[in-house]
Motif scaffolding. Structure first.
Motif, PDB file in Angstrom:
ATOM      1  N   SER A 107      36.333 -13.096  14.169  1.00  0.00           N
ATOM      2  CA  SER A 107      35.941 -14.314  14.870  1.00  0.00           C
ATOM      3  C   SER A 107      34.417 -14.420  14.953  1.00  0.00           C
ATOM      4  CB  SER A 107      36.539 -14.326  16.267  1.00  0.00           C
ATOM      5  OG  SER A 107      36.048 -13.230  17.017  1.00  0.00           O
ATOM      6  N   ASN A 108      33.953 -15.600  15.361  1.00  0.00           N
ATOM      7  CA  ASN A 108      32.517 -15.773  15.525  1.00  0.00           C
ATOM      8  C   ASN A 108      31.979 -14.815  16.584  1.00  0.00           C
ATOM      9  OD1 ASN A 108      32.231 -17.755  13.612  1.00  0.00           O
ATOM     10  ND2 ASN A 108      32.397 -19.452  15.067  1.00  0.00           N
ATOM     11  N   ALA A 109      30.769 -14.373  16.377  1.00  0.00           N
ATOM     12  CA  ALA A 109      30.103 -13.488  17.318  1.00  0.00           C
ATOM     13  C   ALA A 109      28.725 -14.067  17.599  1.00  0.00           C
ATOM     14  CB  ALA A 109      29.998 -12.075  16.738  1.00  0.00           C
ATOM     15  N   SER A 110      27.969 -13.439  18.506  1.00  0.00           N
ATOM     16  CA  SER A 110      26.651 -13.996  18.804  1.00  0.00           C
ATOM     17  C   SER A 110      25.690 -12.937  19.298  1.00  0.00           C
ATOM     18  CB  SER A 110      26.759 -15.117  19.852  1.00  0.00           C
ATOM     19  OG  SER A 110      27.343 -14.644  21.046  1.00  0.00           O
ATOM     20  N   ASN A 111      24.474 -12.988  18.757  1.00  0.00           N
ATOM     21  CA  ASN A 111      23.358 -12.261  19.322  1.00  0.00           C
ATOM     22  C   ASN A 111      22.765 -13.134  20.432  1.00  0.00           C
ATOM     23  OD1 ASN A 111      23.564 -10.223  17.325  1.00  0.00           O
ATOM     24  ND2 ASN A 111      22.340 -11.434  15.907  1.00  0.00           N
ATOM     25  N   VAL A 112      22.227 -12.493  21.457  1.00  0.00           N
ATOM     26  CA  VAL A 112      21.591 -13.218  22.554  1.00  0.00           C
ATOM     27  C   VAL A 112      20.093 -12.916  22.497  1.00  0.00           C
ATOM     28  CG1 VAL A 112      21.525 -13.611  25.038  1.00  0.00           C
ATOM     29  CG2 VAL A 112      23.690 -13.016  23.926  1.00  0.00           C
ATOM     30  N   ILE A 113      19.277 -13.967  22.407  1.00  0.00           N
ATOM     31  CA  ILE A 113      17.858 -13.802  22.107  1.00  0.00           C
ATOM     32  C   ILE A 113      17.003 -14.571  23.114  1.00  0.00           C
ATOM     33  CG2 ILE A 113      16.053 -14.154  20.346  1.00  0.00           C
ATOM     34  CD1 ILE A 113      18.331 -14.056  18.251  1.00  0.00           C
ATOM     35  N   GLY A 114      15.933 -13.947  23.550  1.00  0.00           N
ATOM     36  CA  GLY A 114      14.954 -14.603  24.419  1.00  0.00           C
ATOM     37  C   GLY A 114      13.567 -14.457  23.831  1.00  0.00           C
ATOM     38  N   VAL A 115      12.696 -15.414  24.108  1.00  0.00           N
ATOM     39  CA  VAL A 115      11.335 -15.394  23.583  1.00  0.00           C
ATOM     40  C   VAL A 115      10.363 -15.659  24.718  1.00  0.00           C
ATOM     41  CG1 VAL A 115       9.695 -16.465  21.993  1.00  0.00           C
ATOM     42  CG2 VAL A 115      12.096 -16.202  21.312  1.00  0.00           C
ATOM     43  N   LEU A 116       9.374 -14.784  24.868  1.00  0.00           N
ATOM     44  CA  LEU A 116       8.279 -14.986  25.812  1.00  0.00           C
ATOM     45  C   LEU A 116       7.046 -15.363  24.991  1.00  0.00           C
ATOM     46  CD1 LEU A 116       7.270 -14.839  28.745  1.00  0.00           C
ATOM     47  CD2 LEU A 116       6.788 -12.411  28.385  1.00  0.00           C
ATOM     48  N   ASN A 117       6.726 -16.646  25.000  1.00  0.00           N
ATOM     49  CA  ASN A 117       5.653 -17.145  24.134  1.00  0.00           C
ATOM     50  C   ASN A 117       4.306 -16.532  24.485  1.00  0.00           C
ATOM     51  OD1 ASN A 117       7.410 -18.808  22.762  1.00  0.00           O
ATOM     52  ND2 ASN A 117       6.862 -20.653  23.897  1.00  0.00           N
ATOM     53  N   GLY A 118       3.573 -16.118  23.459  1.00  0.00           N
ATOM     54  CA  GLY A 118       2.194 -15.713  23.637  1.00  0.00           C
ATOM     55  C   GLY A 118       1.281 -16.915  23.475  1.00  0.00           C
ATOM     56  N   SER A 119       0.023 -16.750  23.830  1.00  0.00           N
ATOM     57  CA  SER A 119      -0.912 -17.876  23.696  1.00  0.00           C
ATOM     58  C   SER A 119      -1.146 -18.242  22.238  1.00  0.00           C
ATOM     59  CB  SER A 119      -2.253 -17.526  24.368  1.00  0.00           C
ATOM     60  OG  SER A 119      -2.816 -16.355  23.800  1.00  0.00           O
ATOM     61  N   ILE A 149       1.276 -18.578  20.033  1.00  0.00           N
ATOM     62  CA  ILE A 149       2.495 -19.137  19.472  1.00  0.00           C
ATOM     63  C   ILE A 149       2.179 -20.394  18.647  1.00  0.00           C
ATOM     64  CG2 ILE A 149       2.963 -20.520  21.536  1.00  0.00           C
ATOM     65  CD1 ILE A 149       5.655 -18.811  19.391  1.00  0.00           C
ATOM     66  N   GLY A 150       2.801 -20.506  17.489  1.00  0.00           N
ATOM     67  CA  GLY A 150       2.599 -21.672  16.644  1.00  0.00           C
ATOM     68  C   GLY A 150       1.405 -21.584  15.728  1.00  0.00           C
ATOM     69  N   THR A 151       0.640 -20.486  15.816  1.00  0.00           N
ATOM     70  CA  THR A 151      -0.543 -20.329  14.970  1.00  0.00           C
ATOM     71  C   THR A 151      -0.406 -19.091  14.085  1.00  0.00           C
ATOM     72  OG1 THR A 151      -1.849 -18.856  16.411  1.00  0.00           O
ATOM     73  CG2 THR A 151      -1.861 -21.221  16.937  1.00  0.00           C
ATOM     74  N   ALA A 152      -1.247 -19.044  13.058  1.00  0.00           N
ATOM     75  CA  ALA A 152      -1.228 -17.903  12.137  1.00  0.00           C
ATOM     76  C   ALA A 152      -1.747 -16.634  12.789  1.00  0.00           C
ATOM     77  CB  ALA A 152      -2.049 -18.229  10.897  1.00  0.00           C
ATOM     78  N   ASP A 153      -2.325 -16.744  13.997  1.00  0.00           N
ATOM     79  CA  ASP A 153      -2.873 -15.570  14.681  1.00  0.00           C
ATOM     80  C   ASP A 153      -1.804 -14.779  15.436  1.00  0.00           C
ATOM     81  OD1 ASP A 153      -5.511 -16.103  13.880  1.00  0.00           O
ATOM     82  OD2 ASP A 153      -5.783 -17.503  15.549  1.00  0.00           O
ATOM     83  N   ASP A 154      -0.641 -15.376  15.606  1.00  0.00           N
ATOM     84  CA  ASP A 154       0.406 -14.700  16.384  1.00  0.00           C
ATOM     85  C   ASP A 154       0.950 -13.493  15.622  1.00  0.00           C
ATOM     86  OD1 ASP A 154       1.938 -14.315  18.596  1.00  0.00           O
ATOM     87  OD2 ASP A 154       3.374 -15.916  18.184  1.00  0.00           O
ATOM     88  N   ARG A 213      -0.113 -12.997  27.505  1.00  0.00           N
ATOM     89  CA  ARG A 213      -0.231 -12.160  26.310  1.00  0.00           C
ATOM     90  C   ARG A 213      -0.609 -13.033  25.131  1.00  0.00           C
ATOM     91  NH1 ARG A 213       3.518 -11.166  29.816  1.00  0.00           N
ATOM     92  NH2 ARG A 213       3.563  -9.077  30.732  1.00  0.00           N
ATOM     93  N   ASN A 214      -1.451 -12.505  24.262  1.00  0.00           N
ATOM     94  CA  ASN A 214      -1.832 -13.260  23.068  1.00  0.00           C
ATOM     95  C   ASN A 214      -0.650 -13.433  22.125  1.00  0.00           C
ATOM     96  OD1 ASN A 214      -4.486 -13.576  23.867  1.00  0.00           O
ATOM     97  ND2 ASN A 214      -5.240 -11.824  22.713  1.00  0.00           N
ATOM     98  N   ASN A 215       0.136 -12.361  21.975  1.00  0.00           N
ATOM     99  CA  ASN A 215       1.216 -12.366  20.987  1.00  0.00           C
ATOM    100  C   ASN A 215       2.581 -12.549  21.652  1.00  0.00           C
ATOM    101  OD1 ASN A 215      -0.628 -11.856  18.856  1.00  0.00           O
ATOM    102  ND2 ASN A 215      -0.624  -9.674  19.382  1.00  0.00           N
ATOM    103  N   THR A 216       3.463 -13.172  20.936  1.00  0.00           N
ATOM    104  CA  THR A 216       4.795 -13.497  21.422  1.00  0.00           C
ATOM    105  C   THR A 216       5.695 -12.260  21.456  1.00  0.00           C
ATOM    106  OG1 THR A 216       4.617 -15.773  20.637  1.00  0.00           O
ATOM    107  CG2 THR A 216       6.850 -14.889  20.899  1.00  0.00           C
ATOM    108  N   LEU A 272       0.590  -4.128  22.454  1.00  0.00           N
ATOM    109  CA  LEU A 272       0.651  -4.794  21.157  1.00  0.00           C
ATOM    110  C   LEU A 272       0.609  -6.313  21.286  1.00  0.00           C
ATOM    111  CD1 LEU A 272       3.238  -2.534  19.305  1.00  0.00           C
ATOM    112  CD2 LEU A 272       0.754  -2.579  19.050  1.00  0.00           C
ATOM    113  N   ALA A 273       1.092  -6.836  22.398  1.00  0.00           N
ATOM    114  CA  ALA A 273       1.016  -8.283  22.607  1.00  0.00           C
ATOM    115  C   ALA A 273      -0.352  -8.687  23.158  1.00  0.00           C
ATOM    116  CB  ALA A 273       2.112  -8.741  23.562  1.00  0.00           C
ATOM    117  N   ILE A 274      -1.154  -7.707  23.539  1.00  0.00           N
ATOM    118  CA  ILE A 274      -2.512  -7.900  24.080  1.00  0.00           C
ATOM    119  C   ILE A 274      -2.453  -8.677  25.393  1.00  0.00           C
ATOM    120  CG2 ILE A 274      -4.893  -8.565  23.591  1.00  0.00           C
ATOM    121  CD1 ILE A 274      -4.237  -8.528  20.639  1.00  0.00           C
ATOM    122  N   GLN A 275      -2.093  -7.985  26.431  1.00  0.00           N
ATOM    123  CA  GLN A 275      -2.000  -8.587  27.758  1.00  0.00           C
ATOM    124  C   GLN A 275      -3.380  -8.903  28.314  1.00  0.00           C
ATOM    125  OE1 GLN A 275      -1.262  -6.211  31.339  1.00  0.00           O
ATOM    126  NE2 GLN A 275       0.654  -7.344  31.615  1.00  0.00           N
TER     127      GLN A 275
END
Length: 347
Positions: free
Chosen positions: A15-27, A29-34, A79-82, A283-286
């Motif tokens: 049957s279908n299964a699911s991973n459960v995922i959360g994301v804490l965005n870094g500053s 996010i959405g850029t090549a610096d992440d 944090r800079n990184n997500t 590593l996320a640079i707090q």
């Protein structure tokens, strides 16, 4: 969020299964610096086992890490990184959840979140936890999986010289692919605790090569899938059935609250939790986003301590270009919360 997937044909669950995922965005996010970094554990268990150590321990640590980091976020730390949190499904069925992770969730999420910058994103790696609760200070409670003695003779000597006690966390990573994450975790562990840690930096990168060299015992969790998909990862474990009570209770009915919930086990689990928080913050640079700069009076200190703002360094004038705030060593995990989490998941 849920990552729903259809298990592969080699999975026992159709049957279908699911991973459960959360994301804490870094500053970034959405850029090549992440440079995202993640932590994971599997939430399924073997069919006849309550799964308190395998893998209620990993899930308790994962949830507590998420709580601590989001609580710091509310208090003004950013944090800079997500940071990505993943609870994998069907690890006990040929690692089905982690096998689906890259193509089914990570790549689509990266494309949506970063657009044209997606190809430039560097994933620093994912911490994988599986059976991280067993701790035993008695002699002759630790065995070594086949192949370890030859590949890591210094680890063998270290364990034997310590009376073969099962009193350490195992940190497994590939030397050329995962060292950034692996070494940062070891550094955090040693910074926060006097408990022992054994590093196993593998001189191989290819999963098939490792299996050909009879190292399958070092590949028995979701990090195997991540390595096969060229995702950096480290594996944290208490060594499962090679230690103490685990030897008779791994995948058995006695992997339960009565056997596994002890003061020493919970303290061991709390150390792992705190070391992961420290690693992710590094590593996320707090940084502290609350603009309280300069020296403060005692009255200011009392006022600030009673708010949800991040703490201020009252002893020194802030360096040029900084806010004056300083990170705090992560609080120790509450043992009662770990216990409640394990009971809540598996009862």
């Amino acid at each position: 969020m849920r990552h729903v997937f259809q298990p592969m044909s080699d999975s026992a669950n159709a049957s279908n299964a699911s991973n459960v995922i959360g994301v804490l965005n870094g500053s970034n996010i959405g850029t090549a610096d992440d440079k995202p970094v993640g932590v994971s554990a599997h939430y399924d268990t073997y069919d006849i086992s309550p799964g308190v150590n395998d893998n209620g321990s990993g899930m308790a640590a994962l949830l507590e890490v998420a709580r601590l980091l989001t609580d710091q976020h509310k208090k003004g730390f950013r944090r800079n990184n997500t940071i990505i949190f993943v609870a994998f499904d069907l690890e006990e069925s040929s690692y089905a959840g982690s096998k689906q992770f890259k193509e089914g969730w990570l790549n689509p999420w990266t494309n949506r979140s970063y657009g044209k910058a997606a190809s430039s994103i560097t994933l620093q790696g994912i911490i994988v936890m599986d059976t991280v609760m067993a701790y035993n200070e008695s002699n002759d409670t630790q065995r070594l999986p086949p192949g370890i003695s030859v590949l890591f003779p210094t680890v063998k000597r270290s364990i034997e010289s310590n009376g073969k006690r099962g009193d350490f966390i195992v940190n497994i990573y590939r030397k050329d692919k995962d060292s950034l994450l692996g070494k940062n975790f070891t550094s955090a562990w040693k910074k926060l605790s006097k408990l022992r840690i054994e590093e196993l930096p593998l001189p191989f990168s290819n999963v098939t090569e490792m299996e050909n060299k009879s190292l399958h015992n070092l590949l028995r969790s979701d990090h195997r899938s991540l390595w096969a998909d060229d995702i950096p990862a480290i594996f944290l474990s208490d060594s499962a059935e090679y230690r103490g009570a685990n030897e008779g209770c791994y995948h058995k009915t006695c992997d339960n609250i009565t056997t596994m919930i002890t003061d020493s086990n919970l303290k061991f689990l709390s150390t792992t939790t705190d070391a992961i928080v420290e690693t992710l913050n590094t590593l996320a640079i707090q940084y502290c986003a609350t603009p309280h700069a300069g020296r403060r009076s005692v009255r200011d200190l009392v006022a600030l301590e009673s708010t949800d703002f991040c703490k201020v360094n009252f002893n020194t004038t802030p360096k040029h270009g900084t806010s004056g705030c300083h990170p705090v060593i992560p609080e120790s995990v509450r043992l009662t919360m770990v216990l409640a989490t394990i009971i809540g998941i598996y009862l």
